[in-house]
Design an enzyme around this catalytic site. Structure first.
Site, PDB file in Angstrom:
ATOM      1  N   SER A 161     -36.666  -3.841  -0.937  1.00  0.00           N
ATOM      2  CA  SER A 161     -37.597  -4.454  -1.661  1.00  0.00           C
ATOM      3  C   SER A 161     -39.022  -3.449  -1.572  1.00  0.00           C
ATOM      4  CB  SER A 161     -37.907  -5.705  -1.554  1.00  0.00           C
ATOM      5  OG  SER A 161     -39.105  -6.103  -2.021  1.00  0.00           O
ATOM      6  N   TYR A 173     -41.591 -12.051   4.046  1.00  0.00           N
ATOM      7  CA  TYR A 173     -40.533 -11.502   3.022  1.00  0.00           C
ATOM      8  C   TYR A 173     -40.323 -10.278   3.175  1.00  0.00           C
ATOM      9  CZ  TYR A 173     -37.876  -9.748  -0.952  1.00  0.00           C
ATOM     10  OH  TYR A 173     -37.224  -9.102  -2.010  1.00  0.00           O
ATOM     11  N   LYS A 183     -37.461  -7.864   4.909  1.00  0.00           N
ATOM     12  CA  LYS A 183     -36.528  -6.787   4.449  1.00  0.00           C
ATOM     13  C   LYS A 183     -36.901  -5.371   5.056  1.00  0.00           C
ATOM     14  CE  LYS A 183     -34.549  -7.607   0.840  1.00  0.00           C
ATOM     15  NZ  LYS A 183     -33.210  -8.145   0.484  1.00  0.00           N
TER      16      LYS A 183
HETATM   17  N1  UFG Z   1     -47.725 -14.423 -10.938  1.00  0.00           N
HETATM   18  C1  UFG Z   1     -48.616 -15.094 -11.662  1.00  0.00           C
HETATM   19  N2  UFG Z   1     -48.109 -16.536 -12.332  1.00  0.00           N
HETATM   20  C2  UFG Z   1     -46.947 -16.932 -12.087  1.00  0.00           C
HETATM   21  C3  UFG Z   1     -46.107 -16.221 -11.260  1.00  0.00           C
HETATM   22  C4  UFG Z   1     -46.403 -14.945 -10.726  1.00  0.00           C
HETATM   23  O1  UFG Z   1     -49.726 -14.539 -11.935  1.00  0.00           O
HETATM   24  O2  UFG Z   1     -46.680 -17.994 -12.415  1.00  0.00           O
HETATM   25  C5  UFG Z   1     -47.947 -13.145 -10.589  1.00  0.00           C
HETATM   26  C6  UFG Z   1     -47.913 -13.040  -9.073  1.00  0.00           C
HETATM   27  O3  UFG Z   1     -49.139 -13.575  -8.376  1.00  0.00           O
HETATM   28  C7  UFG Z   1     -47.734 -11.592  -8.857  1.00  0.00           C
HETATM   29  C8  UFG Z   1     -47.109 -11.286 -10.221  1.00  0.00           C
HETATM   30  O4  UFG Z   1     -46.995 -12.088 -11.160  1.00  0.00           O
HETATM   31  O5  UFG Z   1     -49.088 -10.818  -8.866  1.00  0.00           O
HETATM   32  C9  UFG Z   1     -45.307 -10.937  -9.943  1.00  0.00           C
HETATM   33  O6  UFG Z   1     -44.925 -11.989  -8.906  1.00  0.00           O
HETATM   34  P1  UFG Z   1     -43.639 -12.048  -8.984  1.00  0.00           P
HETATM   35  O7  UFG Z   1     -43.553 -13.476  -8.095  1.00  0.00           O
HETATM   36  O8  UFG Z   1     -42.688 -11.921 -10.001  1.00  0.00           O
HETATM   37  O9  UFG Z   1     -43.009 -10.990  -7.878  1.00  0.00           O
HETATM   38  P2  UFG Z   1     -43.595 -10.373  -6.426  1.00  0.00           P
HETATM   39  O10 UFG Z   1     -44.488  -9.068  -6.852  1.00  0.00           O
HETATM   40  O11 UFG Z   1     -44.570 -11.323  -5.737  1.00  0.00           O
HETATM   41  O12 UFG Z   1     -42.334 -10.111  -5.814  1.00  0.00           O
HETATM   42  C10 UFG Z   1     -41.419  -9.607  -6.659  1.00  0.00           C
HETATM   43  C11 UFG Z   1     -39.991 -10.066  -5.939  1.00  0.00           C
HETATM   44  C12 UFG Z   1     -39.669  -9.756  -4.586  1.00  0.00           C
HETATM   45  C13 UFG Z   1     -39.936  -8.148  -4.509  1.00  0.00           C
HETATM   46  C14 UFG Z   1     -41.284  -7.679  -5.134  1.00  0.00           C
HETATM   47  C15 UFG Z   1     -41.163  -6.141  -5.243  1.00  0.00           C
HETATM   48  O13 UFG Z   1     -40.091 -11.533  -5.739  1.00  0.00           O
HETATM   49  O14 UFG Z   1     -38.548  -9.957  -4.252  1.00  0.00           O
HETATM   50  O15 UFG Z   1     -41.246  -8.161  -6.213  1.00  0.00           O
HETATM   51  O16 UFG Z   1     -42.613  -5.709  -5.773  1.00  0.00           O
HETATM   52  F1  UFG Z   1     -39.716  -7.670  -3.281  1.00  0.00           F
END
Ligand code: UFG
Length: 312
Positions: free
Chosen positions: A117, A141, A145
């Site tokens: 990831s 997390y 990874k």
């Molecule tokens: N976000 C919001 N509102 C929501 C959900 C998410 O603003 O309701 C934002 C988060 O704060 C973040 C972005 O959307 O800024 C993306 O969030 P995700 O939870 O979709 O993804 P993450 O970047 O946190 O993590 C994801 C995967 C991981 C992976 C990672 C790699 O969940 O498994 O991307 O960049 F490793």
């Protein structure tokens, strides 16, 4: 040869199984069905229901099906959940990967494609992170990874051909029944908000980005599946780098994603800006030059195309 896909009943895993099967590869799915679904496993593909912590079941599965390669995707994937319950992430993502590797090695498996990831990088401050940049994860997390990659590298140093694919933000779908129905990621969460007529929440608008919201490199799950297929086929023919970024090389903001989903669904809801979410970093976009060179891929799906694949 036959490939074992751990997590093959999950959202990404089921796309990988289809990509391998469509190219004529025999596959077996190993999944505990905690978030995976039996219905995502195509007819004719054997499904073994079990935990990746169960080394005996893994070994008997590998032997029974004459497995020669493993694509390991079974993992926990929520940054937020990993902050609340780091032990669960350590157990599943680190001990689980170790258990799969040990069983695979004991059973003479030669090829191992590991699902890693972009979360391994943390807040690098670099416009596009490359595999040679220092990886200091910002969440439990991401740390699990990175540790799992280290385990894979230990077996690589023995006699396994391995490659860890560091996916950036996977989204989209190839079929309605394969969609990500978890509540862990931006696209499915916002679509659920729209369906339930709730205002989408944007976690933080005070990041150092043009619109203040987080920037990510969203990559279509179909492209992720293709990357696995190409990596698996290339591993059998020769060596691959130990780690490779899989993304598009282009960043999009959370606000842009939310607006696109609202627009495509014809929703009149307005997003609500709330506090930052623990463990989040401001910007994370892939330098994809290595995958372009080695795998010969150039993934270009944009946020609108990815969003459209999730809307009927
Ligand atoms: N976000 C919001 N509102 C929501 C959900 C998410 O603003 O309701 C934002 C988060 O704060 C973040 C972005 O959307 O800024 C993306 O969030 P995700 O939870 O979709 O993804 P993450 O970047 O946190 O993590 C994801 C995967 C991981 C992976 C990672 C790699 O969940 O498994 O991307 O960049 F490793």
């Amino acid at each position: 040869m036959t490939w074992l896909i751990t997590g093959g009943a999950g959202y990404i895993g089921s796309h990988v199984v289809r990509a391998l099967a469509a190219s004529g590869h025999a596959t077996v799915v190993f999944d505990d069905l905690s978030t995976g679904k039996r219905s995502r496993v195509p007819a004719g593909v054997p499904l073994v229901v079990g935990s990746i912590l169960d080394g005996d079941l893994l070994a008997s599965t590998l032997r029974e099906h004459g497995i020669t390669g493993v694509v390991h995707l079974a993992a926990k994937k929520s940054v937020a959940e990993s902050v609340e319950n780091p032990e669960l992430y350590e157990l599943t993502n680190v001990v689980g990967t170790e258990t799969v590797l040990a069983a695979a090695h004991a059973c003479g498996v030669k090829y191992f494609v590991n699902s890693s990831s972009a979360a391994v990088y943390g807040e690098s401050g670099i416009a596009r992170v490359s595999e040679s940049d220092v990886a200091i994860p910002a969440s439990p997390y991401g740390a699990t990874k990175l540790a799992a990659e280290g385990s894979v590298d230990r077996y690589r140093a023995l006699d396994m051909a391995t490659c860890s694919l560091r996916y950036f933000n996977v989204a989209g779908s190839d079929a309605v029944e394969l969609r990500d129905d978890s509540v862990a990621n931006l696209f499915p969460i916002i679509l659920r908000n729209i369906e339930e007529n709730e205002r989408p929440k944007i976690f933080g608008n005070d990041y150092e980005t043009p619109d203040g919201t987080c920037i990510r490199d969203y990559v279509h799950v179909r492209d992720i599946a293709d990357a696995h297929l190409i990596a698996a086929e290339m591993l059998v023919k020769g060596e691959l780098p130990a780690v490779m970024n899989i993304g598009t090389g282009t960043g999009s903001s959370v606000l842009e994603v939310v607006r696109t989903l609202l627009d495509l669904t014809g929703s009149s809801l307005e997003p609500e800006f709330v506090e930052r979410r623990a463990g989040d970093i401001g910007e994370l976009v892939a330098d994809v030059s290595l995958a372009r060179k080695v795998l010969g891929v150039n993934f270009t799906s944009d946020v609108r195309e990815i969003a459209a694949s999730l809307i009927n």
